[in-house]
Design a protein around this motif. Sequence first.
Motif, PDB file in Angstrom:
ATOM      1  N   PHE A  80      72.280  71.336  42.413  1.00 34.13           N
ATOM      2  CA  PHE A  80      71.313  71.203  43.496  1.00 34.13           C
ATOM      3  C   PHE A  80      70.632  72.555  43.727  1.00 34.13           C
ATOM      4  CE2 PHE A  80      74.500  67.954  44.227  1.00 34.13           C
ATOM      5  CZ  PHE A  80      73.724  66.844  44.515  1.00 34.13           C
ATOM      6  N   ALA A  81      69.443  72.504  44.322  1.00 31.52           N
ATOM      7  CA  ALA A  81      68.732  73.734  44.644  1.00 31.52           C
ATOM      8  C   ALA A  81      69.508  74.530  45.689  1.00 31.52           C
ATOM      9  CB  ALA A  81      67.333  73.415  45.159  1.00 31.52           C
ATOM     10  N   ARG A  82      69.391  75.839  45.631  1.00 27.97           N
ATOM     11  CA  ARG A  82      70.077  76.689  46.594  1.00 27.97           C
ATOM     12  C   ARG A  82      69.549  76.380  47.990  1.00 27.97           C
ATOM     13  NH1 ARG A  82      73.308  80.999  45.799  1.00 27.97           N
ATOM     14  NH2 ARG A  82      73.597  82.484  47.494  1.00 27.97           N
ATOM     15  N   PRO A  83      70.417  76.042  48.922  1.00 26.81           N
ATOM     16  CA  PRO A  83      69.969  75.580  50.244  1.00 26.81           C
ATOM     17  C   PRO A  83      69.589  76.722  51.180  1.00 26.81           C
ATOM     18  CG  PRO A  83      72.345  75.608  50.172  1.00 26.81           C
ATOM     19  CD  PRO A  83      71.878  76.011  48.794  1.00 26.81           C
ATOM     20  N   GLU A  84      68.778  76.398  52.157  1.00 22.78           N
ATOM     21  CA  GLU A  84      68.494  77.331  53.243  1.00 22.78           C
ATOM     22  C   GLU A  84      69.587  77.184  54.303  1.00 22.78           C
ATOM     23  OE1 GLU A  84      66.182  79.577  53.481  1.00 22.78           O
ATOM     24  OE2 GLU A  84      65.169  79.091  51.591  1.00 22.78           O
ATOM     25  N   LEU A  85      70.182  78.281  54.682  1.00 27.32           N
ATOM     26  CA  LEU A  85      71.327  78.236  55.600  1.00 27.32           C
ATOM     27  C   LEU A  85      71.033  78.930  56.926  1.00 27.32           C
ATOM     28  CD1 LEU A  85      74.196  79.016  53.047  1.00 27.32           C
ATOM     29  CD2 LEU A  85      73.343  76.782  53.796  1.00 27.32           C
ATOM     30  N   ASP A  86      69.752  79.040  57.255  1.00 29.11           N
ATOM     31  CA  ASP A  86      69.378  79.741  58.483  1.00 29.11           C
ATOM     32  C   ASP A  86      69.939  79.075  59.730  1.00 29.11           C
ATOM     33  OD1 ASP A  86      67.975  81.530  56.956  1.00 29.11           O
ATOM     34  OD2 ASP A  86      66.023  80.573  57.267  1.00 29.11           O
ATOM     35  N   ASP A  87      70.131  77.747  59.695  1.00 27.47           N
ATOM     36  CA  ASP A  87      70.611  77.054  60.886  1.00 27.47           C
ATOM     37  C   ASP A  87      72.041  76.554  60.708  1.00 27.47           C
ATOM     38  OD1 ASP A  87      70.333  76.387  63.486  1.00 27.47           O
ATOM     39  OD2 ASP A  87      69.081  74.632  63.177  1.00 27.47           O
ATOM     40  N   VAL A  88      72.824  77.310  59.920  1.00 27.67           N
ATOM     41  CA  VAL A  88      74.251  77.026  59.767  1.00 27.67           C
ATOM     42  C   VAL A  88      75.030  78.174  60.405  1.00 27.67           C
ATOM     43  CG1 VAL A  88      76.154  76.651  58.168  1.00 27.67           C
ATOM     44  CG2 VAL A  88      73.879  75.754  57.629  1.00 27.67           C
ATOM     45  N   ARG A  89      76.030  77.822  61.175  1.00 28.04           N
ATOM     46  CA  ARG A  89      76.899  78.823  61.811  1.00 28.04           C
ATOM     47  C   ARG A  89      78.338  78.521  61.400  1.00 28.04           C
ATOM     48  NH1 ARG A  89      75.823  79.545  67.987  1.00 28.04           N
ATOM     49  NH2 ARG A  89      73.924  80.397  67.056  1.00 28.04           N
ATOM     50  N   HIS A  90      79.044  79.546  61.000  1.00 27.48           N
ATOM     51  CA  HIS A  90      80.426  79.377  60.549  1.00 27.48           C
ATOM     52  C   HIS A  90      81.389  79.933  61.584  1.00 27.48           C
ATOM     53  CE1 HIS A  90      84.022  81.270  58.594  1.00 27.48           C
ATOM     54  NE2 HIS A  90      84.154  80.036  58.184  1.00 27.48           N
ATOM     55  N   TRP A  91      82.455  79.161  61.834  1.00 25.04           N
ATOM     56  CA  TRP A  91      83.511  79.599  62.736  1.00 25.04           C
ATOM     57  C   TRP A  91      84.828  79.607  61.978  1.00 25.04           C
ATOM     58  CZ3 TRP A  91      81.747  81.203  67.387  1.00 25.04           C
ATOM     59  CH2 TRP A  91      80.541  80.666  67.853  1.00 25.04           C
ATOM     60  N   SER A  92      85.570  80.693  62.084  1.00 29.18           N
ATOM     61  CA  SER A  92      86.864  80.783  61.417  1.00 29.18           C
ATOM     62  C   SER A  92      87.831  79.758  61.996  1.00 29.18           C
ATOM     63  CB  SER A  92      87.441  82.192  61.595  1.00 29.18           C
ATOM     64  OG  SER A  92      88.769  82.252  61.097  1.00 29.18           O
ATOM     65  N   ALA A  93      88.637  79.157  61.118  1.00 26.45           N
ATOM     66  CA  ALA A  93      89.574  78.115  61.555  1.00 26.45           C
ATOM     67  C   ALA A  93      90.613  78.639  62.534  1.00 26.45           C
ATOM     68  CB  ALA A  93      90.267  77.509  60.338  1.00 26.45           C
ATOM     69  N   GLY A  94      90.868  79.941  62.531  1.00 26.05           N
ATOM     70  CA  GLY A  94      91.854  80.506  63.444  1.00 26.05           C
ATOM     71  C   GLY A  94      91.271  81.005  64.747  1.00 26.05           C
ATOM     72  N   ASP A  95      89.955  80.864  64.917  1.00 24.17           N
ATOM     73  CA  ASP A  95      89.284  81.381  66.108  1.00 24.17           C
ATOM     74  C   ASP A  95      89.268  80.323  67.206  1.00 24.17           C
ATOM     75  OD1 ASP A  95      87.763  82.640  67.977  1.00 24.17           O
ATOM     76  OD2 ASP A  95      85.924  82.746  66.773  1.00 24.17           O
ATOM     77  N   LEU A  96      90.303  80.289  68.010  1.00 24.14           N
ATOM     78  CA  LEU A  96      90.398  79.282  69.068  1.00 24.14           C
ATOM     79  C   LEU A  96      89.531  79.619  70.279  1.00 24.14           C
ATOM     80  CD1 LEU A  96      94.193  78.366  68.930  1.00 24.14           C
ATOM     81  CD2 LEU A  96      92.245  77.097  68.022  1.00 24.14           C
TER      82      LEU A  96
END
Length: 228
Positions: A80-96
């Motif tokens: 697949f084409a490389r996606p735009e990730l400007d509206d993706v936010r990542h949260w660490s699984a251990g960050d409660l």
Amino acid sequence: MTDGKRTPWVVGVSGASGTPYAAAVIRGLLAAGESVDLVVSRASRLTLLDETGIAFRDAHWRDDLAAWLERGADGKPATFARPELDDVRHWSAGDLAAGPSSGSYPVKGMLIVPASTACVAGVALGLSKDLLQRVASVTLKERRRLVVAVRETPLNGQTLKHLVALDEAGAVVLPASPAFYAGATHIQDLVDFVAGRVLDAAGVPHRLYRRWEGELGGASRPREASGD
């Protein structure tokens, strides 16, 4: 903190086999113009490494996610084409203390893809042992849409009881069960069918699979390019 306008879907990825399902769902959400908050459990990182060769790292999550989304169900890169990730936010699984751990953080709902039986049990029992389970618990208490794409077979009685509990709590229990009437010619078609059903349950428009139109033989007709 949020800007008051962004209302994402939380995508939780647990340790069950089926990371291509998660990639297809994320691609579908982004293609529909949706925002995504991503929670990748510790166990799922081992599965992702085994199924794609990608080591998902918190410090380099953007590069690792982009590489993941470029891969198809066969694990090959640049499908697949490389996606735009400007509206993706990542949260660490251990960050409660992450944003989605609170009901005051605005989200549309949560999609757990794939959902392991351990994840199902934790959510059904309200354990909140990591951020993924905590967000699922918050989603239920806030009466938001929760879709649980369970990926396991066979299912024992205890897991079935947990799935019934989730259904009674308002979740959509969606087994990762591909259909064949859509005219699958590649493993990716089967993955996209399940991902499309997850998006259907969330009310997100897509063109990931051919829908049943009440006419036999539809699977043999050429399929229009989806553009997703």
